[in-house]
Design an enzyme around this catalytic site. Structure first.
Site, short mmCIF file in Angstrom:
data_model
loop_
_atom_site.label_atom_id
_atom_site.label_comp_id
_atom_site.label_asym_id
_atom_site.label_seq_id
_atom_site.Cartn_x
_atom_site.Cartn_y
_atom_site.Cartn_z
N HIS A 137 0.85 -1.19 0.00
CA HIS A 137 0.00 0.00 0.00
C HIS A 137 0.89 1.24 0.00
O HIS A 137 1.13 1.86 1.04
CB HIS A 137 -0.91 0.01 1.21
CG HIS A 137 -1.95 -1.07 1.19
ND1 HIS A 137 -1.67 -2.37 1.55
CD2 HIS A 137 -3.26 -1.03 0.85
CE1 HIS A 137 -2.78 -3.10 1.44
NE2 HIS A 137 -3.75 -2.32 1.01
N ARG A 175 -13.95 1.30 -8.77
CA ARG A 175 -12.86 0.61 -9.46
C ARG A 175 -13.32 0.00 -10.78
O ARG A 175 -12.55 -0.03 -11.74
CB ARG A 175 -12.24 -0.44 -8.53
CG ARG A 175 -11.46 0.24 -7.41
CD ARG A 175 -10.54 -0.69 -6.66
NE ARG A 175 -9.61 0.10 -5.87
CZ ARG A 175 -9.83 0.51 -4.64
NH1 ARG A 175 -10.97 0.21 -4.05
NH2 ARG A 175 -8.92 1.23 -3.99
N GLU A 211 1.20 -6.93 1.34
CA GLU A 211 2.15 -6.87 2.44
C GLU A 211 1.53 -7.09 3.82
O GLU A 211 2.23 -7.05 4.82
CB GLU A 211 2.92 -5.54 2.43
CG GLU A 211 2.30 -4.38 3.20
CD GLU A 211 1.26 -3.62 2.41
OE1 GLU A 211 0.47 -4.25 1.69
OE2 GLU A 211 1.24 -2.38 2.53
N GLU A 240 0.86 -22.31 -8.95
CA GLU A 240 -0.23 -23.09 -9.53
C GLU A 240 -0.31 -22.94 -11.05
O GLU A 240 -0.59 -23.91 -11.76
CB GLU A 240 -1.55 -22.67 -8.90
CG GLU A 240 -2.78 -23.36 -9.45
CD GLU A 240 -2.89 -24.80 -9.02
OE1 GLU A 240 -3.61 -25.57 -9.69
OE2 GLU A 240 -2.25 -25.18 -8.01
#
EC number: 2.3.1.265
Length: 316
Positions: A137, A175, A211, A240
């Site tokens: 961030h 967003r 984080e 994966e």
């Protein structure tokens, strides 16, 4: 997750629904007010607010977090850094409120000149296995996302559910208006990990804030010399699917922005804990270079949690 709001604690009492509604209204009012006022007026108002909150030492948890970054006792964190950190945090929100109405094409052209390491992203997509951009961030990650949409199309991220639902939906709408595909962390039609793997196998980009995960699902890492927990999602996705795991960092440069994409981490071992530690090491280097732009006002380290909370983590 909803960037900048993870860790928001609302009162657990009969008035909590009223408090949550008021929080939603406050964000709605902020969006409208910031868009309506001239940029210089908004900037002055936010900077004045930052200086006010920095008085008398500023937020205690922010000071504790910056002390780890600097390697000093909390009392030794310089007051100018505290003020600069709060100004940076305020700038993030100021830009969030204004970003939907800004000229995205013009901004993207401006950012083309300052983003470093794009060859790493280009190489990942050329390999056809997708890319996982993992960020702390710091700076304005939404601005970076806007640039990514303009240059590479829609990418996929995950949002933590907030309360009330109207506030959560407000941030989802925001967003999505920028071109992001946002998956709910919980309550979706399919598990987000399954959808993210599918996107990567289609050679798409996934972006994750990475984080902080002080839950039982996080893996313990060393961060600035102290133990904390970070999410395993970025490493698990890379293992994966074979997608490149690219540490990415955002910061502010004067009134402009700085963005850097770093070389892909080696994920061939399949050791999720070791890969996450390597990611933590990269984050630490970048945060140390731009401490004022790391927007972490919640507890980041296990030592800052209550004993009961630490006991819960140990009982996994």
């Amino acid at each position: 997750m909803i960037a900048g709001l993870k860790g928001l604690k609302l009162p657990k009492d009969p008035r909590s629904s009223v408090t949550r509604t008021a929080t939603d209204w406050a964000y709605a009012a902020g969006w409208m007010a910031v868009r309506a006022l001239p940029e210089f007026a908004v900037r002055n108002a936010f900077d004045t607010g930052a200086r006010y909150f920095a008085r008398h030492g500023g937020p205690e948890q922010l000071r504790k977090n910056l002390a780890r970054v600097l390697g000093v006792p909390p009392a030794a964190v310089p007051d100018p850094l505290m003020c600069a950190s709060l100004e940076s945090y305020g700038r993030y929100w100021r830009e969030v409120f204004r970003l939907p109405t800004m000229n995205h094409r013009k901004l993207a052209r401006q950012l083309d000149r300052v983003i470093g390491g794009l060859d790493h992203l280009d190489a990942a997509l050329a390999a056809g296995l997708g890319a996982v951009l993992a960020l702390p961030h710091s700076g304005n990650w939404d601005m970076a996302g806007m640039w990514l949409v303009q240059r590479h199309g829609t990418f996929t991220t995950v949002a933590e559910r907030l309360k009330p639902e109207s506030l959560y939906q407000r941030f989802i709408d925001y967003r999505e208006s920028l071109g992001f595909e946002v998956l709910p962390l919980s309550g979706g039609e399919r598990p987000p990990f399954e959808v993210l793997c599918e996107r990567l196998r289609n050679n798409r980009v996934v972006c994750l804030m990475a984080e902080r995960d002080l839950t039982r699902t996080g893996v313990e890492v060393d961060f600035f010399g102290e133990p904390t927990r970070m999410p395993v999602g970025p490493a698990k996705l890379a293992v994966e699917t074979g997608a490149a795991l690219l540490p990415t960092h955002c910061w502010f440069e004067g009134r402009g922005w700085g963005f850097q994409v770093y070389p892909a981490l080696d994920c061939t071992s399949g050791d999720v804990a070791a890969i996450t530690q390597a990611l933590a090491d990269r984050f630490a280097q970048n945060i140390a270079a731009h401490p004022a732009d790391w927007h972490m006002l919640q507890p980041q380290w296990l030592a800052d949690l209550s004993e009961s909370r630490r006991a819960q983590l140990r009982s996994r």
